[in-house]
Design a protein around this motif. Structure first.
Motif, short mmCIF file in Angstrom:
data_model
loop_
_atom_site.label_atom_id
_atom_site.label_comp_id
_atom_site.label_asym_id
_atom_site.label_seq_id
_atom_site.Cartn_x
_atom_site.Cartn_y
_atom_site.Cartn_z
N HIS A 215 0.85 -1.19 0.00
CA HIS A 215 0.00 0.00 0.00
C HIS A 215 0.88 1.24 0.00
O HIS A 215 1.79 1.37 0.83
CB HIS A 215 -0.90 0.02 1.24
N LEU A 216 0.63 2.14 -0.94
CA LEU A 216 1.33 3.42 -1.01
C LEU A 216 0.28 4.51 -0.85
O LEU A 216 -0.61 4.65 -1.69
CB LEU A 216 2.05 3.55 -2.35
N THR A 217 0.38 5.26 0.25
CA THR A 217 -0.65 6.24 0.58
C THR A 217 -0.20 7.65 0.23
O THR A 217 0.88 8.08 0.64
CB THR A 217 -1.00 6.17 2.09
N GLY A 218 -1.01 8.34 -0.54
CA GLY A 218 -0.70 9.71 -0.92
C GLY A 218 -1.32 10.04 -2.27
O GLY A 218 -2.09 9.24 -2.83
N LYS A 219 -0.98 11.19 -2.81
CA LYS A 219 -1.52 11.62 -4.09
C LYS A 219 -0.90 10.81 -5.23
O LYS A 219 0.31 10.60 -5.26
CB LYS A 219 -1.25 13.11 -4.30
N ALA A 220 -1.76 10.39 -6.16
CA ALA A 220 -1.27 9.63 -7.30
C ALA A 220 -0.23 10.43 -8.08
O ALA A 220 0.76 9.87 -8.57
CB ALA A 220 -2.43 9.25 -8.21
N GLY A 221 -0.45 11.74 -8.20
CA GLY A 221 0.48 12.59 -8.94
C GLY A 221 1.86 12.65 -8.33
O GLY A 221 2.85 12.92 -9.03
N ASP A 222 1.97 12.37 -7.04
CA ASP A 222 3.27 12.32 -6.37
C ASP A 222 3.89 10.93 -6.43
O ASP A 222 5.10 10.78 -6.66
CB ASP A 222 3.12 12.73 -4.90
N ILE A 223 3.06 9.92 -6.21
CA ILE A 223 3.59 8.56 -6.04
C ILE A 223 3.83 7.85 -7.37
O ILE A 223 4.87 7.21 -7.57
CB ILE A 223 2.61 7.73 -5.17
N VAL A 224 2.89 7.96 -8.30
CA VAL A 224 2.97 7.15 -9.52
C VAL A 224 4.22 7.45 -10.35
O VAL A 224 4.88 6.52 -10.84
CB VAL A 224 1.69 7.28 -10.36
N PRO A 225 4.62 8.71 -10.54
CA PRO A 225 5.86 8.95 -11.31
C PRO A 225 7.08 8.26 -10.70
O PRO A 225 7.91 7.69 -11.42
CB PRO A 225 6.01 10.47 -11.29
N GLN A 226 7.18 8.29 -9.37
CA GLN A 226 8.31 7.65 -8.71
C GLN A 226 8.20 6.13 -8.78
O GLN A 226 9.20 5.43 -8.96
CB GLN A 226 8.40 8.11 -7.25
N LEU A 227 6.98 5.64 -8.67
CA LEU A 227 6.75 4.20 -8.78
C LEU A 227 7.16 3.71 -10.17
O LEU A 227 7.83 2.68 -10.32
CB LEU A 227 5.28 3.89 -8.50
N VAL A 228 6.77 4.44 -11.19
CA VAL A 228 7.11 4.07 -12.57
C VAL A 228 8.62 4.09 -12.78
O VAL A 228 9.20 3.16 -13.37
CB VAL A 228 6.40 5.00 -13.57
N ASP A 229 9.28 5.13 -12.30
CA ASP A 229 10.73 5.22 -12.47
C ASP A 229 11.44 4.05 -11.79
O ASP A 229 12.43 3.51 -12.33
CB ASP A 229 11.26 6.54 -11.91
N THR A 230 10.93 3.66 -10.63
CA THR A 230 11.56 2.56 -9.90
C THR A 230 11.36 1.24 -10.63
O THR A 230 12.28 0.41 -10.72
CB THR A 230 10.99 2.48 -8.48
N ILE A 231 10.18 1.04 -11.19
CA ILE A 231 9.91 -0.18 -11.97
C ILE A 231 10.80 -0.21 -13.22
O ILE A 231 11.40 -1.24 -13.56
CB ILE A 231 8.42 -0.24 -12.37
N LEU A 232 10.92 0.93 -13.90
CA LEU A 232 11.72 0.99 -15.12
C LEU A 232 13.21 0.79 -14.83
O LEU A 232 13.98 0.41 -15.71
CB LEU A 232 11.50 2.32 -15.85
N ALA A 233 13.60 1.05 -13.58
CA ALA A 233 15.00 0.81 -13.18
C ALA A 233 15.27 -0.67 -12.92
O ALA A 233 16.40 -1.05 -12.62
CB ALA A 233 15.33 1.63 -11.94
N GLY A 234 14.22 -1.50 -13.03
CA GLY A 234 14.40 -2.94 -12.88
C GLY A 234 14.15 -3.47 -11.49
O GLY A 234 14.40 -4.65 -11.22
N GLU A 235 13.66 -2.61 -10.60
CA GLU A 235 13.39 -3.04 -9.23
C GLU A 235 12.01 -3.69 -9.14
O GLU A 235 11.11 -3.38 -9.92
CB GLU A 235 13.46 -1.85 -8.26
N THR A 236 11.85 -4.58 -8.18
CA THR A 236 10.56 -5.20 -7.93
C THR A 236 9.99 -4.70 -6.60
O THR A 236 10.76 -4.41 -5.66
CB THR A 236 10.66 -6.73 -7.90
N VAL A 237 8.69 -4.60 -6.54
CA VAL A 237 8.03 -4.06 -5.35
C VAL A 237 8.35 -4.91 -4.14
O VAL A 237 8.32 -6.14 -4.20
CB VAL A 237 6.51 -4.03 -5.57
N GLY A 238 8.66 -4.23 -3.05
CA GLY A 238 8.83 -4.94 -1.79
C GLY A 238 10.27 -5.22 -1.42
O GLY A 238 10.56 -5.44 -0.24
N ASN A 239 11.19 -5.24 -2.39
CA ASN A 239 12.57 -5.51 -1.99
C ASN A 239 13.18 -4.23 -1.40
O ASN A 239 12.67 -3.13 -1.56
CB ASN A 239 13.41 -6.08 -3.14
#
Length: 252
Positions: A215-239
């Motif tokens: 669960h990521l709590t906050g504004k989508a406009g704040d969280i989603v860009p960072q979430l996308v960048d982290t996924i594109l960097a090859g990381e997996t959620v939770g590690n």
């Protein structure tokens, strides 16, 4: 890196762009009964009332005041740069995903910018508000277009495609929609059952009955860009690396 991602977006992502939601205290149902403006029976009873309701929404969407926010833009970036499969499913009827560049997109509840022939079911881009002059070109005589919206009592669009994607994805993300209300509740159950990681991004804290793993709590406009960048960097959620990168980005 993930191989197949499914994203579900709901009213919360569009609310950040200035579009009213239906369930808020001052939401769109406030002036209307649901059965009057969002059912086939209501449409048959008073076409003009239903058209006025959706014309108001259409005019707001095309007023120039409503624009995609960073969450919409980030999902378009994910589509452009992610090497695997991606499907964005939206419960929203606006076109903010399209304006951001998203193409691998499924509108399960229809589209405000389209009308539909009630006989052939063919859809037409709506370049002006609904009226008796908005007719199809597929029938003789031409039929008056109805809103291309899934009303209460009607089946959402693309359910077979949605379930196929959920059965094979390895990451399911829900943004701006409650994880305990259907269809999101059913989607996360399906994704969990088939071994995907499941992530909820919402403005409010997770419900204790939520089936999402993260669960990521906050504004989508704040969280989603960072979430996308982290996924594109090859990381997996939770590690640990993922958590550190996301936390660092959100605190910057």
């Amino acid at each position: 890196m993930y191989q197949q991602i499914v994203v579900l977006t709901g009213a919360g992502i569009s609310a950040e762009s200035g579009i009213k939601t239906f369930r808020d205290q001052d939401g769109l149902w406030e002036q209307h009964h649901i059965e009057d403006v969002a059912t086939p029976e209501g449409y048959a009873r008073d076409i003009d009332l239903v058209e006025r309701f959706y014309n108001s929404r259409w005019e707001n969407l095309h007023s120039g005041e409503v624009k995609p926010n960073p969450a919409h833009v980030a999902l378009a970036k994910l589509e452009a740069e992610f090497p695997g499969k991606l499907l964005v499913i939206t419960q929203n009827v606006d076109d903010l995903h399209e304006r951001s560049g998203s193409k691998r997109l499924l509108h399960m509840h229809g589209e405000l910018s389209k009308g539909r022939c009630p006989q052939s079911l063919q859809t037409f881009v709506l370049r002006e508000p609904f009226s008796e002059d908005n007719c199809c070109t597929c029938c003789i005589p031409a039929k008056r277009l109805r809103p291309h919206i899934v009303w209460f009592g009607e089946m959402p669009f693309g359910m077979d495609r949605i379930h196929d994607a959920l059965d094979t994805c390895d990451l399911f993300i829900a943004i701006g929609t409650s994880g305990t209300v259907y269809p999101a509740a059913g989607f996360v159950d399906s994704a969990n059952h088939h071994g995907a990681q499941t992530v909820e991004v919402n403005l409010v804290e997770a419900d204790r009955h939520s089936q999402f793993q993260y669960h990521l709590t906050g504004k989508a406009g704040d969280i989603v860009p960072q979430l996308v960048d982290t996924i594109l960097a090859g990381e997996t959620v939770g590690n640990q690396s993922f958590n550190q990168q996301l936390a660092s980005a959100l605190s910057a």
